[in-house]
Scaffold this active site. Sequence first.
Site, mmCIF file in Angstrom:
data_model
loop_
_atom_site.group_PDB
_atom_site.id
_atom_site.type_symbol
_atom_site.label_atom_id
_atom_site.label_comp_id
_atom_site.label_asym_id
_atom_site.label_seq_id
_atom_site.Cartn_x
_atom_site.Cartn_y
_atom_site.Cartn_z
ATOM 1 N N ASP A 107 -55.897 -13.889 -52.389
ATOM 2 C CA ASP A 107 -56.137 -15.284 -52.016
ATOM 3 C C ASP A 107 -56.093 -15.445 -50.498
ATOM 4 O OD1 ASP A 107 -55.902 -15.825 -54.706
ATOM 5 O OD2 ASP A 107 -53.780 -16.373 -54.543
HETATM 6 N N1 URA Z 1 -51.765 -12.907 -57.291
HETATM 7 C C1 URA Z 1 -51.967 -14.063 -56.665
HETATM 8 O O1 URA Z 1 -51.500 -15.115 -57.114
HETATM 9 N N2 URA Z 1 -52.677 -14.062 -55.522
HETATM 10 C C2 URA Z 1 -53.193 -12.939 -54.988
HETATM 11 O O2 URA Z 1 -53.822 -12.995 -53.942
HETATM 12 C C3 URA Z 1 -52.971 -11.732 -55.664
HETATM 13 C C4 URA Z 1 -52.250 -11.756 -56.823
#
Ligand code: URA
Length: 247
Positions: A107
């Site tokens: 993310d």
């Molecule tokens: N889990 C998440 O919530 N975000 C990420 O970027 C990777 C794993």
Amino acid sequence: MIEPSGERLQKVLARAGFGSRRLCDELIEEGRVTVNGEVAELGRRVDIAQDKIAVDKVPVGVLPGLVYYLVNKPAGVVVTASDPEGRPTILDLVPTTPRVFSVGRLDYATEGLLVVTNDGELAQMLTHPSHGVEKEYLAEVAGEITPLALRRLREGVEIEPGLVTQPARVAHRGDQMVRIVIHEGRNRQVRRMCEAVGLTVTRLVRVRIGPISDNQLAPGVSRLLRIDEVRALAEAAQVSPRRERGR
Ligand code: URA
């Protein structure tokens, strides 16, 4: 006389980083190299575009020009090739040529390790749900980390109607920190798992992808993966169990 076709296997292996041609001949002599599943003989020639070469049963990327970077993504970088909003992208953190892509995603707000490559085959192996290479995260959370919350995270939680996460390894690390090891890669999985047990993730860092970790790599920096790391990744993608018992 008919000219033999293809390149000599020892030369192909040497170029792929297995050491000198003499060392590569030794690998072949020891019976550790297969071509299309059959043990290769010394002097064997291969077509690098067609033949599947493996050393110790681990496939070898032998196409010239393959690159593999490990990137430590800071928060505030998007994992796409280009961003309509003009935000920095993961590709700003690696050389511009050859063209590469990221294996999986993190993310915008998540930090930590990502593999970026132009090796589509390895990328596919690593992201294929049935291979499920382990990913380890450190999550700083707000909320009370109760034994019940930890147990639910380990056993699997419903993160959307009808979708229960597979068992995970979860440990309470310090005050508000949880270590979570998963091998699925669902969208915002760790954040949603935590939310499902009443915890809000305030910081999320991926610290390991299968056998690859590097706590010396500064945020925003990338480096080339070593040949042994690439092989370890390929191996992990091949042998990872689909499921593991939570603990
Ligand atoms: N889990 C998440 O919530 N975000 C990420 O970027 C990777 C794993």
